[in-house]
Design an enzyme around this catalytic site. Structure first.
Site, short mmCIF file in Angstrom:
data_model
loop_
_atom_site.label_atom_id
_atom_site.label_comp_id
_atom_site.label_asym_id
_atom_site.label_seq_id
_atom_site.Cartn_x
_atom_site.Cartn_y
_atom_site.Cartn_z
N LYS A 159 9.64 128.10 49.26
CA LYS A 159 9.99 129.30 50.06
C LYS A 159 8.78 130.01 50.68
CE LYS A 159 14.28 129.13 49.68
NZ LYS A 159 14.53 128.23 50.77
N HIS A 219 15.74 116.28 56.43
CA HIS A 219 16.39 115.89 55.17
C HIS A 219 17.74 116.61 55.04
CE1 HIS A 219 12.67 114.32 52.81
NE2 HIS A 219 12.78 113.79 54.00
N TYR A 272 13.34 116.33 42.41
CA TYR A 272 12.91 117.35 41.45
C TYR A 272 13.26 116.84 40.05
CZ TYR A 272 12.31 120.78 45.20
OH TYR A 272 11.88 121.46 46.31
N PRO A 330 6.01 127.57 43.94
CA PRO A 330 6.39 126.66 45.04
C PRO A 330 7.65 125.84 44.78
CG PRO A 330 4.44 125.84 43.89
CD PRO A 330 4.74 127.19 43.32
N TYR A 370 18.39 126.96 49.24
CA TYR A 370 17.31 126.00 49.48
C TYR A 370 17.05 125.78 50.97
CZ TYR A 370 14.34 121.89 48.79
OH TYR A 370 13.28 121.02 48.80
#
Ligand SMILES: Cc1cc2nc3c(=O)[nH]c(=O)nc-3n(C[C@H](O)[C@H](O)[C@H](O)COP(=O)(O)OP(=O)(O)OC[C@H]3O[C@@H](n4cnc5c(N)ncnc54)[C@H](O)[C@@H]3O)c2cc1C
Length: 389
Positions: free
Chosen positions: A298, A75, A202, A294, A386
């Site tokens: 990570k 991604h 998200y 979560p 990220y």
């Protein structure tokens, strides 16, 4: 009583214990992994799925990334949605990417490598006790099939997760813990259904956070923020998909495929750091040492980075008679861990609905998200964190 001897005794056959054993074996260091659960139980656990580039590189070095690189989905961005607005954060400007590959698959790859290396974990051990961890020759006592055993080691790696025994073996006067428990959890489902989007979404919604993720192009992994006392029995598949669709922008809601779920669970959210990560000849790694909510994906990545660092330090001890890396392990891993804790707690705080949240608090969350999607500097900081520091 059975008696065994090894260089590194590893407690726990989760990703951190299995990866540590693999990295050590490749460098010619012996280890034995003791696991409380059965092989089938460990292989069946559904958990993380977003793997940073740096983690992929470690797994490649460990010789266990072939299937991940073939089947994992790379991604180059994520989507952040609030209300009817949805923005994509692109990783490519910073050459960033993550690979979506289920922890279940990674565990299988690591387990296959242990089997191929002729050193599978010892499963279904009970009552592991750590002895003499502050002396030259620490020991692990345990029972298996009703028989008492002792494993003599040079070092012990505590890779036994948050509820394990190794962290508790550090004297209370030495161990410091830092914790935040969140007043909500995640209700997660796994379903044989194409994901809502080809990238993760998200969602920050008035009714609470949601995440549309995936394990493959045909398998969805979706989460809803929920109450901590949520009873899974109250959540039919239909209710779950209805609630998820209600939190998505209208255009995306129409893409939810309401397939029967094959797994449903509630996970509490926690931030936790233990320090130091070393006491005598015991070293903590992975969830035994720290927990992140979560939201930032990570946990698994931190665990693999911990054991990569620990393996290098142990190899330096045996191959070069150097202990400086072992001495530096705790402080240098903690610095990396606190940065991931910061990112995970921040992302959790801007995306979730908190009890007692005021209209001002909501305004602040929306302003944070607006800043994130509209400022190049904020986007760059997000991508750095990220995709892996
Ligand atoms: C429900 C859930 C969902 C998650 N989702 C995500 C996510 O989406 N993204 C993400 O990045 N991370 C996620 N995580 C976190 C991620 O899965 C963990 O960070 C990762 O599993 C850590 O690996 P570990 O090997 O350190 O610990 P674990 O995977 O917990 O492994 C520890 C092992 O030690 C064994 N053990 C425990 N006690 C003993 C004992 N006394 N003796 C012997 N063996 C013992 C356990 O059975 C287990 O096999 C999730 C975690 C949970 C629980």
């Amino acid at each position: 009583m059975g008696s065994l001897r090894t260089q590194v005794g590893i407690i726990g056959a989760g990703p951190s214990g299995l990866a540590l054993a693999q990295l050590l074996q490749l460098a010619g260091v012996d280890s034995v992994v003791l696991e409380r659960r059965s092989r089938d139980y460990v292989l069946g656990r559904v958990r993380a799925g977003v793997i940073e580039q740096g983690t992929v590189e470690i797994l490649r070095r460990a010789g266990v990334a072939r299937r991940l690189e073939r089947e994992g989905l790379i991604h180059h961005g994520v989507e952040i949605a609030a209300g009817e607005r949805c923005h994509r954060i692109d990783f490519t400007a910073q050459s960033g990417s993550v690979t979506v590959y289920g922890q279940t698959e990674l565990t299988k790859d690591l387990m296959d490598a242990r089997d191929a290396g002729g050193a599978p974990p010892v499963f279904e051990v009970d009552g592991v006790v750590l002895e003499d961890i502050d002396r030259e020759r620490p020991r692990l006592r345990y029972t298996r099939g009703g028989k008492a055993n002792v494993l003599e080691c040079d070092f012990i790696a505590g890779c036994d997760g948050f509820h394990g025994v190794s962290r508790k073996a550090i004297p209370a006067a030495v161990l410091k813990t830092h914790e935040r428990v969140y007043p909500f959890g995640w209700l997660g489902v796994l379903a044989e259904a194409p994901p809502v989007s080809s990238e993760l979404i998200y969602l920050s919604h008035e009714r609470g956070f949601a995440l549309c993720s995936m394990r493959s192009a045909t398998r969805s992994r979706c989460y809803l923020q929920c109450e901590l006392d949520t009873n899974i029995g109250d959540w039919s598949d239909e209710r779950f998909w209805d609630e998820l669709a209600s939190r998505l922008p209208a255009e995306l809601a129409g893409r939810v495929v309401r397939a029967p779920t094959i797994e449903k669970s509630v996970a509490p959210l926690r931030s936790f750091v233990a320090e130091p990560l070393r006491y005598g000849r015991l070293f903590l790694a992975g969830d035994a040492a720290h927990i992140v909510p979560p939201t930032g994906a990570k946990g698994l990545n931190l665990a693999i980075r911990d054991v990569d660092q620990l393996a290098a330090a142990l190899v330096a001890h045996y191959a070069e008679r150097r202990d400086d890396l072992l001495d530096a392990y705790s402080a240098s891993a903690l610095r990396r861990i606190w940065r991931a804790e910061r990112f995970s707690a921040w992302l959790t705080s801007v995306l979730h609905r908190y009890p007692g949240r005021t209209s001002f608090d909501r305004g602040m969350q929306l302003a944070e998200l607006d800043h994130l999607v509209s400022s190049a500097v904020a986007r760059a900081a997000f991508v750095e964190a990220y995709t892996g520091f």
